[in-house]
Design a protein around this motif. Structure first.
Motif, PDB file in Angstrom:
ATOM      1  N   GLU A   1     105.894 134.805 123.432  1.00  0.00           N
ATOM      2  CA  GLU A   1     105.238 133.499 123.573  1.00  0.00           C
ATOM      3  C   GLU A   1     105.185 132.725 122.252  1.00  0.00           C
ATOM      4  O   GLU A   1     105.195 131.499 122.253  1.00  0.00           O
ATOM      5  CB  GLU A   1     103.819 133.670 124.120  1.00  0.00           C
ATOM      6  CG  GLU A   1     103.829 134.242 125.524  1.00  0.00           C
ATOM      7  CD  GLU A   1     102.675 133.786 126.387  1.00  0.00           C
ATOM      8  OE1 GLU A   1     102.424 132.577 126.476  1.00  0.00           O
ATOM      9  OE2 GLU A   1     102.002 134.659 126.976  1.00  0.00           O
ATOM     10  N   GLN A   2     105.108 133.428 121.155  1.00  0.00           N
ATOM     11  CA  GLN A   2     104.969 132.715 119.866  1.00  0.00           C
ATOM     12  C   GLN A   2     106.290 132.461 119.166  1.00  0.00           C
ATOM     13  O   GLN A   2     106.445 131.478 118.470  1.00  0.00           O
ATOM     14  CB  GLN A   2     104.057 133.501 118.919  1.00  0.00           C
ATOM     15  CG  GLN A   2     102.627 133.083 118.977  1.00  0.00           C
ATOM     16  CD  GLN A   2     102.073 133.110 120.372  1.00  0.00           C
ATOM     17  OE1 GLN A   2     102.074 132.108 121.048  1.00  0.00           O
ATOM     18  NE2 GLN A   2     101.630 134.264 120.835  1.00  0.00           N
ATOM     19  N   HIS A   3     107.207 133.380 119.314  1.00  0.00           N
ATOM     20  CA  HIS A   3     108.537 133.233 118.706  1.00  0.00           C
ATOM     21  C   HIS A   3     109.563 133.625 119.760  1.00  0.00           C
ATOM     22  O   HIS A   3     110.243 134.640 119.640  1.00  0.00           O
ATOM     23  CB  HIS A   3     108.668 134.139 117.468  1.00  0.00           C
ATOM     24  CG  HIS A   3     107.696 133.813 116.382  1.00  0.00           C
ATOM     25  ND1 HIS A   3     106.443 134.362 116.309  1.00  0.00           N
ATOM     26  CD2 HIS A   3     107.781 132.958 115.327  1.00  0.00           C
ATOM     27  CE1 HIS A   3     105.806 133.878 115.248  1.00  0.00           C
ATOM     28  NE2 HIS A   3     106.593 133.019 114.640  1.00  0.00           N
ATOM     29  N   PRO A   4     109.652 132.821 120.814  1.00  0.00           N
ATOM     30  CA  PRO A   4     110.428 133.249 121.992  1.00  0.00           C
ATOM     31  C   PRO A   4     111.865 133.641 121.673  1.00  0.00           C
ATOM     32  O   PRO A   4     112.370 134.624 122.222  1.00  0.00           O
ATOM     33  CB  PRO A   4     110.392 132.007 122.898  1.00  0.00           C
ATOM     34  CG  PRO A   4     109.232 131.203 122.435  1.00  0.00           C
ATOM     35  CD  PRO A   4     109.074 131.475 120.976  1.00  0.00           C
ATOM     36  N   ILE A   5     112.476 132.904 120.788  1.00  0.00           N
ATOM     37  CA  ILE A   5     113.895 133.165 120.549  1.00  0.00           C
ATOM     38  C   ILE A   5     114.082 134.402 119.658  1.00  0.00           C
ATOM     39  O   ILE A   5     115.081 135.106 119.749  1.00  0.00           O
ATOM     40  CB  ILE A   5     114.584 131.903 119.993  1.00  0.00           C
ATOM     41  CG1 ILE A   5     114.496 130.769 121.030  1.00  0.00           C
ATOM     42  CG2 ILE A   5     116.034 132.166 119.611  1.00  0.00           C
ATOM     43  CD1 ILE A   5     115.143 131.069 122.377  1.00  0.00           C
ATOM     44  N   ILE A   6     113.103 134.703 118.832  1.00  0.00           N
ATOM     45  CA  ILE A   6     113.150 135.968 118.092  1.00  0.00           C
ATOM     46  C   ILE A   6     112.953 137.119 119.081  1.00  0.00           C
ATOM     47  O   ILE A   6     113.661 138.131 119.045  1.00  0.00           O
ATOM     48  CB  ILE A   6     112.064 136.016 116.992  1.00  0.00           C
ATOM     49  CG1 ILE A   6     112.339 134.936 115.953  1.00  0.00           C
ATOM     50  CG2 ILE A   6     111.996 137.412 116.362  1.00  0.00           C
ATOM     51  CD1 ILE A   6     111.293 134.835 114.860  1.00  0.00           C
TER      52      ILE A   6
ATOM     53  N   THR B   1     113.619 137.302 122.294  1.00  0.00           N
ATOM     54  CA  THR B   1     114.766 137.601 123.148  1.00  0.00           C
ATOM     55  C   THR B   1     115.881 138.244 122.334  1.00  0.00           C
ATOM     56  O   THR B   1     116.605 139.100 122.839  1.00  0.00           O
ATOM     57  CB  THR B   1     115.275 136.346 123.880  1.00  0.00           C
ATOM     58  OG1 THR B   1     115.449 135.295 122.943  1.00  0.00           O
ATOM     59  CG2 THR B   1     114.292 135.910 124.950  1.00  0.00           C
ATOM     60  N   ARG B   2     115.996 137.863 121.069  1.00  0.00           N
ATOM     61  CA  ARG B   2     117.013 138.527 120.228  1.00  0.00           C
ATOM     62  C   ARG B   2     116.688 140.009 120.073  1.00  0.00           C
ATOM     63  O   ARG B   2     117.576 140.863 120.121  1.00  0.00           O
ATOM     64  CB  ARG B   2     117.091 137.861 118.845  1.00  0.00           C
ATOM     65  CG  ARG B   2     117.867 136.564 118.859  1.00  0.00           C
ATOM     66  CD  ARG B   2     118.191 136.096 117.462  1.00  0.00           C
ATOM     67  NE  ARG B   2     119.250 136.883 116.861  1.00  0.00           N
ATOM     68  CZ  ARG B   2     120.091 136.413 115.937  1.00  0.00           C
ATOM     69  NH1 ARG B   2     119.996 135.156 115.541  1.00  0.00           N
ATOM     70  NH2 ARG B   2     121.006 137.180 115.417  1.00  0.00           N
TER      71      ARG B   2
ATOM     72  N   ILE C   1     114.772 141.832 122.099  1.00  0.00           N
ATOM     73  CA  ILE C   1     114.839 142.502 123.395  1.00  0.00           C
ATOM     74  C   ILE C   1     116.283 142.855 123.745  1.00  0.00           C
ATOM     75  O   ILE C   1     116.567 143.930 124.280  1.00  0.00           O
ATOM     76  CB  ILE C   1     114.208 141.603 124.483  1.00  0.00           C
ATOM     77  CG1 ILE C   1     112.681 141.533 124.279  1.00  0.00           C
ATOM     78  CG2 ILE C   1     114.524 142.121 125.874  1.00  0.00           C
ATOM     79  CD1 ILE C   1     112.023 140.404 125.027  1.00  0.00           C
ATOM     80  N   LYS C   2     117.187 141.931 123.426  1.00  0.00           N
ATOM     81  CA  LYS C   2     118.595 142.185 123.761  1.00  0.00           C
ATOM     82  C   LYS C   2     119.155 143.399 122.998  1.00  0.00           C
ATOM     83  O   LYS C   2     120.131 144.001 123.428  1.00  0.00           O
ATOM     84  CB  LYS C   2     119.433 140.929 123.494  1.00  0.00           C
ATOM     85  CG  LYS C   2     119.251 139.872 124.584  1.00  0.00           C
ATOM     86  CD  LYS C   2     120.174 138.688 124.405  1.00  0.00           C
ATOM     87  CE  LYS C   2     119.659 137.709 123.397  1.00  0.00           C
ATOM     88  NZ  LYS C   2     120.417 136.447 123.354  1.00  0.00           N
TER      89      LYS C   2
ATOM     90  N   PHE D   1     117.753 137.788 110.578  1.00  0.00           N
ATOM     91  CA  PHE D   1     118.187 138.158 111.931  1.00  0.00           C
ATOM     92  C   PHE D   1     119.549 138.848 112.000  1.00  0.00           C
ATOM     93  O   PHE D   1     119.682 139.854 112.694  1.00  0.00           O
ATOM     94  CB  PHE D   1     118.151 136.943 112.858  1.00  0.00           C
ATOM     95  CG  PHE D   1     116.766 136.381 113.001  1.00  0.00           C
ATOM     96  CD1 PHE D   1     115.705 137.214 113.330  1.00  0.00           C
ATOM     97  CD2 PHE D   1     116.519 135.045 112.790  1.00  0.00           C
ATOM     98  CE1 PHE D   1     114.410 136.713 113.448  1.00  0.00           C
ATOM     99  CE2 PHE D   1     115.226 134.538 112.904  1.00  0.00           C
ATOM    100  CZ  PHE D   1     114.177 135.369 113.233  1.00  0.00           C
TER     101      PHE D   1
END
Lengths: 274, 139, 529, 135
Positions: free
Chosen positions: C23-28, C30-31, C33-34, C5
């Motif tokens: 939905e499957q790796h939400p925090i990945i 959002t990283r 997308i940001k 990451f």
């Protein structure tokens, strides 16, 4: 060691003999920081005393007091955390009669990170660090300059990224209701991303933060999508001050604005037709 | 442009009777408002207003007794305290706060009722349908 | 993942395929997308218009099971428009001429015919991906759970090598691993063909090394059975006993009617779990296991990042950690080498025998927080990205691959394509998450996604129950109409026992990886009422 | 009175987010995200925030179970371990090591998976070890 940290440590060591424990932050070997209850039984733990990043410690106090209502505690509080416990006290979520607040004044850098208007404590008898003035909030100011259409567009761009983690609600020390409207299907639909518009979750939450939000910005910090929802809470707090003369966390005695009955002169300030 | 959809929450004791009065006097006002009779304007929660928008209303009205005339003495104070904040929430969310009308109509004020309805319908007519605004830009 | 990451923050173009990332790796998700805020472009190629597809700068929708073709199409355009990285191809790869010849036939127009992706969009994506200085590919089971799964992964590698988007920060081929420690279970040799760190059981020197370390005379030299082969083995009597540690094949495996028959045929089935899972209900012995919060250990995430799991409380309700249970059984059977009292002691043994984990000790994890393998020794800082100067095999090998249809295609009898997957609020077979009230209330049961056009064709108007039938079985579930899926395609999650998607799925496997084709099978959809 | 935060890794997907389990008087009372975590950077998804939600669930297995006359009934650990060891030994002796198969776990720790495959290979003598990596 950082001067402020050193001073905080000394203050804690002074208070610790007279209390059952002190709520503060503790760091582990790899630099991860979390709230902790320091106790005299384990003085060595104070080697890990930390101050940044901050955590929603008012909620830690609530948790501990629920299990130990009579405990005599100390608590390290920044300005926002102090406002937090004051608000919670007014809503009977914490008991401050047995609590020694140790005020930790924020640095300019910290205040700027939080876009904080009041980076200082007002009630704590013991304080550490020099209080500084509030800093501007360019994000909110920038938002205010937008037209209605631009605001709508802005939130659409932000909220399409929301993954409904409930983090803003979960982390908020002021969100202590036993039954949460955000988990009521009448108001907020379940199980679908992105959540459909209008953004019920965020609209309802904004409404519910009225006269409660103390501007600690924990909600923004834990947001995986970096959605700056505190913009709304902050603006509404300003309106509530104007309409109902209420400011969160300022005074222990002032009751939150009565939901049920208009006080003298309030009706005129609501802007409603007569 | 389709006709705007408006839901009016009218308190049982004043506004709803004000609507009756307007009807009996055969006053003319636009038929867009679907009336929901509620015991008191204080009964209408911000969540209910928001849900009404979610269900497709372009405008929502909350009409109660004049302050001081509430059947329950201070029931309408509750509306007067919550609704202005809700209007602010709408404003800061980019939803035109004019879409929410909060006002007071007594049982005798048929004309006032007709005017409020007429004016609000015009206000809403000037705005784009809310469902059109409530679509994601991306995609 | 080839990269991790922190370095992926430098990516300028992110190509996501077969991953419902939010939905499957939400925090990945959002990283990633940001990164758009820093100017990065996100491309999503997926049969479903998911949240990340909606957020993406470019979204392409392919027909399920046509991925090989669009990969070839992208490479066709990259070569046609001289966007390939010739230096990289020359210095670091082989097999380029075969690839070039193969993709020559895949004009955007032909690819559009096969996949449904508009030709001009394909060209746009090819240019965006190839021209950026740093482009990264992310994929998940949407492209691997196919009979051509391995070839899809090769295609990702082909694309990355063709453009030189590998071996540098912000690039690479990055599979998002589904389960919390699926990476670690593989690393530790939880596979029929390899010891820890992928040392083949068929290799004499590997076996000798482990024989010596474990103090056994002879370790088996033949590759063992995969899950599906075990199930067949149970049915045909070759396998008599099975020990299942914290898995739930009764719900997670394809064609579960068949799986359950196999499990019931076991002479002796041991299941250890936190709850009485569907599989545990069939067991002869059930052993209560401690949850993650009640034990120490490590998990390895999708980046190969090894991180600590820490015991917060003692094991509840008389349960024992999986480690303790294994050691108890082993010692009872008279085995030596199972006298461990702490996972830290086990890790010390792992350090000795697992080159990639050689320097990943508890002491270092305590100090550093995490280490990314390969980390061969106590001084090594870990390896945030792989293939920097050379690939594991030396030169990177291009694979020239033709489009092939899935094992089962829709026909008159079964006219719909069923594609299965996961949803945000549940984890795998729901053993844990369906017991978490706040997750369960979001999605309490299975909901199938169907296009509105199909919904009205089958007469779904106002009703919401459908019957799905495949050649393997049938089920009834709620349906939701949505443009998220194309006409002719239905989607369903597999978490729910009451409408278990894997009753329907096709057990056809990829010949190399033995992964089942969960993403495409043919079904019939009818009104249930 | 004891309140501490135990840093651990989320069990619900391959991302590997970090969070603290809040432990009050030996009981887990909540989850807090780790603001200094290199992967999750102080955020969690809805599963992570609720990762403590099943730990005290009433359905937790509370004792080993052994099937007797077709029904699973409670048994002691000694009995259960004895039975497992004996039966695996018997089956191995009678049908050979490859008549036994083991499913390791993508949900268990590295150490546990390591030991499980070691058990399969060194004690049973089979490479019939797999897990649901592909599912």
């Amino acid at each position: 060691m950082d001067q402020r940290l050193e001073a905080l440590l000394q203050t804690i060591q002074k208070v610790l003999p007279d209390v059952d424990g002190i709520i503060g932050l503790k760091v582990n070997a790899a630099g991860h920081i979390a709230p902790h209850l320091f106790r005299k039984e384990a003085p060595a733990e104070l080697d890990g005393l930390a101050i940044w990043p901050k955590y929603p410690t008012p909620d830690t106090l609530r948790l501990i007091q629920k299990a130990h209502p009579g405990a005599k505690l100390g608590m390290v509080v920044r300005g926002c955390e102090e406002r937090g416990v004051v608000e919670m006290f007014k809503h009977a979520q914490v008991d401050l009669s047995n609590i020694s607040l140790i005020g930790l004044q924020c640095t300019r850098e910290e205040a700027e990170f939080c876009r904080c208007a009041k980076p200082y404590t007002a009630h704590a008898k013991l304080t550490v660090g020099e209080p500084i003035e509030g800093v501007p909030d360019p994000v909110t100011e920038g938002f205010l300059a937008k037209t209605r259409e631009e605001r709508l567009e802005y939130w659409k761009e932000q909220l399409v990224r929301c993954i409904k983690c409930y983090g803003c609600r979960n982390v908020c020390p002021q969100c202590f209701c036993n039954v949460c409207a955000l988990e009521d299907e009448k108001w907020v639909g379940t199980g679908w991303l992105p959540m459909p518009l209008p953004p019920m979750y965020h609209l309802v939450r904004s409404m519910h933060m009225t006269a409660k939000c103390v501007a600690c910005r924990e909600c923004e910090e834990v947001c995986p999508a970096d959605i700056p929802m505190a913009i709304q809470y902050r603006l509404i707090a300003g309106d509530v001050k104007e309409m109902f003369g209420y400011e969160t966390g300022v005074s222990m005695d002032e009751k939150p604005p009565q939901l049920l009955v208009l006080a003298e002169g309030e009706f005129e300030r609501t802007g409603l037709p007569h | 442009m389709p006709e705007p959809k408006i839901i009016g929450f009218l308190c049982n004791w004043c506004s709803y009777r004000g609507a009756d009065t307007a009807g009996m006097a055969r006053l003319k006002y636009p038929p867009n408002v679907k009336i929901v009779r509620v015991p008191c304007s204080g009964r209408v929660s911000p969540e209910l207003v928001l849900r009404t928008f979610r269900e497709g209303a372009d405008g929502v009205m909350v009409l109660g007794c004049h302050i001081g005339d509430c059947h329950y003495s201070t029931g309408n104070h509750r509306a007067a305290k919550r609704m202005p904040v809700l209007k602010k929430v709408l404003e800061y969310s980019g939803i035109d706060p004019e879409r929410l009308c909060v006002n007071w109509v007594s049982a005798a004020e048929g004309e006032r009722f007709a005017k409020i309805i007429t004016d609000f319908t015009e206000t809403i007519r000037a705005l784009p349908p809310l469902t059109e605004e409530m679509t994601w830009t991306k995609g | 993942m080839t990269n991790s990451f922190p370095d992926l923050e430098e990516a300028q173009v992110i190509l996501i395929t077969g991953s419902n990332t939010t939905e499957q790796h939400p925090i990945i998700a959002t990283r990633l997308i940001k990164l758009q805020d820093k100017g990065a472009k996100i491309i999503v190629i997926d049969p479903r218009y998911t949240q990340i597809a909606q957020i993406a700068d470019i979204y392409l929708r392919q027909k399920p099971g046509t991925d090989l073709a669009w990969f070839n199409g992208l490479m066709h355009v990259i070569l046609r428009d001289n966007l390939a990285n010739q230096d990289f191809i020359k210095e670091r790869t082989e097999g380029f001429e075969e690839l070039k010849a193969k993709v020559a036939d895949y004009t955007p127009e032909r690819v559009e015919e096969i996949t449904g992706i508009p030709a001009e969009k394909l060209v746009e994506v090819a240019h965006l991906y190839a021209k950026a200085e740093r482009s990264a590919i992310f994929y998940c089971m949407g492209i691997t759970q196919h009979t051509t799964g391995v070839q899809h992964v090769w295609q990702c590698a082909n694309l990355a090598m063709l453009t030189g988007h590998i071996g540098r920060p912000g690039t690479g081929v990055n599979p998002l691993r589904g389960q919390n420690n699926v990476q670690g279970a593989c690393d530790m040799g939880g596979l029929p063909n390899v010891f820890p760190a992928y040392q083949p059981v068929t290799k004499d020197d590997a076996r000798e090394k482990f024989q010596q370390a474990w103090g056994v005379e002879k370790l088996p030299a033949e590759v063992g059975m995969t899950i599906m082969e075990m199930m067949h083995g149970l049915e045909n009597g070759k396998v008599k006993a099975m020990w299942v540690m914290g898995e739930n094949p009764s719900l997670s495996d394809p064609d579960i009617n068949h799986v359950n028959k196999a499990l019931q045929a076991a002479e002796f089935l041991i299941v250890q779990d936190v709850f009485l899972s569907e599989t545990a209900q069939l067991a002869h012995v059930v052993l209560p296991a401690a949850s993650y919060a009640e034990k120490d250990g490590t998990f390895s995430n999708t980046e190969r990042r090894v991180q600590r799991v820490r015991k917060a409380i003692e094991p509840l309700y008389g349960s024992k950690s999986d480690m303790e249970i294994i050691c108890l059984v082993a010692r009872k059977m008279g085995a030596r080498g199972f006298d461990f009292e702490t996972p830290q002691q086990v890790m010390a043994e792992i350090n000795q025998l697992t080159p990639s984990y050689g320097g990943i000790t508890y002491e270092r994890l305590e100090e550093l927080g995490a280490l990314i393998w390969p980390c061969p020794n106590g001084e090594h800082p870990g390896t945030p990205f792989l293939h920097k100067d050379k690939f594991a095999r030396g030169l990177g090998l291009f694979h020239a691959i033709d489009h092939q249809p899935p094992a089962e295609e829709p026909d008159e009898e079964y006219p719909f394509i069923l594609t299965t997957g996961r949803i945000m609020f549940h984890y795998h077979t729901g053993t844990m998450t369906r017991r978490i009230e706040k997750l369960d209330r979001e999605v309490p049961t299975c909901v199938i996604e169907i296009n509105p056009a199909d919904a009205s064709r089958i007469g779904l108007n106002g009703k919401n129950k459908v019957r799905l039938q495949s050649r393997r079985g049938e089920l009834i579930a709620e349906a939701k109409t949505t443009e998220r899926v194309d006409p002719g395609v239905v989607f369903m999650p597999f978490h729910f026992v009451e409408a278990a998607a894997n009753i329907l799925t096709n057990p056809a496997l990829d010949p190399v990886a033995k992964i089942p084709e969960y993403k495409v099978c043919a079904v019939r959809v009818e009104l249930a009422e | 009175m004891e309140y501490k935060n135990v840093l651990t890794t989320c069990p619900f997907c391959g991302t590997g987010c970090g969070f603290f389990l809040q432990v009050l008087d030996g009981k887990i009372v909540g989850v807090l995200p780790d603001k200094k975590h290199p992967v999750s950077q102080g955020s969690l998804c809805v599963k992570g925030w609720n990762a403590h939600g099943f730990i005290y669930h009433e359905d937790r297995l509370k004792s080993p179970l052994i099937r007797r006359n077709g029904k699973l009934v409670e048994a002691s650990w000694d009995e259960a371990i004895e039975l497992v060891a004996t039966r695996l030994g018997e089956i191995k002796a009678k049908h050979g090591p490859d008549s036994i198969a083991l499913l390791a776990s993508a949900k268990a720790t590295n150490e546990e998976n390591y030991l499980f495959q070691k058990f399969g290979r060194a004690v049973i003598g089979t490479n019939n070890i797999d897990h649901c990596a592909r599912l």
